[in-house]
Design a protein around this motif. Structure first.
Motif, PDB file in Angstrom:
ATOM      1  N   THR A  73     -91.750 103.585 -60.872  1.00  8.45           N
ATOM      2  CA  THR A  73     -92.635 103.437 -62.024  1.00  8.45           C
ATOM      3  C   THR A  73     -93.877 104.314 -61.882  1.00  8.45           C
ATOM      4  O   THR A  73     -94.389 104.830 -62.884  1.00  8.45           O
ATOM      5  CB  THR A  73     -93.052 101.961 -62.216  1.00  8.45           C
TER       6      THR A  73
ATOM      7  N   PHE B  55     -90.474  98.823 -65.035  1.00  9.36           N
ATOM      8  CA  PHE B  55     -89.027  98.654 -64.981  1.00  9.36           C
ATOM      9  C   PHE B  55     -88.712  97.180 -65.157  1.00  9.36           C
ATOM     10  O   PHE B  55     -89.329  96.315 -64.519  1.00  9.36           O
ATOM     11  CB  PHE B  55     -88.455  99.145 -63.646  1.00  9.36           C
TER      12      PHE B  55
ATOM     13  N   THR C 109     -86.177 100.990 -68.543  1.00  8.75           N
ATOM     14  CA  THR C 109     -87.463 101.611 -68.269  1.00  8.75           C
ATOM     15  C   THR C 109     -88.275 101.550 -69.561  1.00  8.75           C
ATOM     16  O   THR C 109     -87.721 101.631 -70.663  1.00  8.75           O
ATOM     17  CB  THR C 109     -87.316 103.075 -67.817  1.00  8.75           C
TER      18      THR C 109
END
Length: 327
Positions: A22, A48, A122
């Protein structure tokens, strides 16, 4: 039934690899973006989520987004329908009554696939320079949300890895800062793709079963640590009042009230008693109120406590509908 042993070294490697995935999303977004809002102010966040839409890892860029993210992403995916998402798809949304905050904060969410199996999502949220409406930057003394700019329900902006040019032109036609906005949208696409690649690499290394098992353990680890941190706080009920000087249209004070209850089951924030919502830009959506409460609690805890579903499950926010804390 024998429970498989958790390897502490592997646990830390996977936990940090997810966080770094991330963080790399955040780097890709910032470096690719066009606007000062994203490149310099860093008014964005990346995360995520697993296939069950639990928050697993977040990049720490804009703290106030963290709590709103965990409301917006599950709501947007549920409303669009996870069954309608295929590899390479991404949905866009800024709906303030669907887990969003204000219209400038636009989320882009994409499923992550590994060998034809959907393993998670995501997501990145960015504050866009302008989303149309009655004033430049879409911030002004407005009396209804439709004056603030374009409202985007969950829509598929990217299908099979290809940007939907018709939708893109439709959105940009509502917006003043077309160059910056189009660049920031493309940066968000790059961010999600970067995260998806990194998640797939983690699964390539450890296998999907191990990945799922350690993701569950990461959440439970945070759960245990959050409970331990809450036990350090003094149990009881606490109340506070505050106010905003005026609502932008009248000189009437906007009153805010909260009662905080701390016990072993978690922390409850109850904003009952706050003023009714105003026809003015001083109202908070539920997601924004939740985010502020979650951030305040997180600030009282150990700095290295992971922030994921294991933390948020202990944040209970009660904000009556139709008030300034849940407009």
């Amino acid at each position: 039934m024998v429970t498989a042993v958790i390897d502490p070294i592997k646990f830390e490697v996977i936990r940090n690899a997810l966080t770094q995935a991330t963080e790399e999303m955040a780097i890709a977004l910032r470096r690719s973006a066009y606007s000062t809002n994203v490149k310099t102010r860093q008014d964005f966040s990346c995360a995520f989520f697993d296939r069950n839409l639990r928050s697993i890892a977040q990049a720490f860029t804009q703290p106030v987004h963290l709590g709103s993210f965990v409301r917006h992403v599950p709501t947007a995916v549920s409303r669009y329908g996870s069954e309608n998402l295929q590899p390479g798809d991404m949905i866009l949304s800024n709906d303030p009554y669907g887990g969003g905050v204000h219209l400038n904060d636009i989320s882009l969410i994409g499923p992550v696939y590994w060998k034809d199996q959907m393993v998670g999502y995501t997501a990145c949220l960015a504050h866009h320079v302008d989303v149309g409406g009655g004033a430049p930057a879409s911030i002004g003394a407005f009396r209804e949300v439709f004056q603030e700019g374009i409202i985007i329900p969950p829509i598929k902006l990217v299908a099979g890895g290809k940007l939907d040019d018709d939708l893109f032109r439709l959105i940009l036609s509502q917006i003043r800062s077309k160059r910056e906005t189009s660049g920031d949208f493309r940066a968000q696409i790059a961010s999600n793709r970067t995260g998806a690649v990194r998640i797939a690499e983690i699964i390539d290394r450890y296998g999907l079963n191990e990945f799922d098992r350690y993701v569950d353990e990461i959440v439970e680890y945070t759960d245990r640590r959050t409970r331990a941190e809450i036990k350090k706080l003094p149990s009881g009920e606490y109340s506070a009042t505050g106010f905003v000087d005026n609502d932008g249209f009248t000189d009437d004070v906007v009153n805010l009230e909260v009662k905080v209850t701390i016990n072993e089951s978690g922390v409850k924030f109850d904003t009952t008693g706050s003023d009714p919502q105003r026809r003015a830009p001083v109202n908070s959506t539920f997601a924004q109120t939740f985010s502020a409460c979650a951030y305040a609690l997180r600030a009282l805890m150990d700095r290295d406590l992971p922030v994921n579903d294991g933390f948020y499950r202990y944040v209970d926010v009660q904000a009556p509908e139709g008030t300034v804390t849940n407009c």
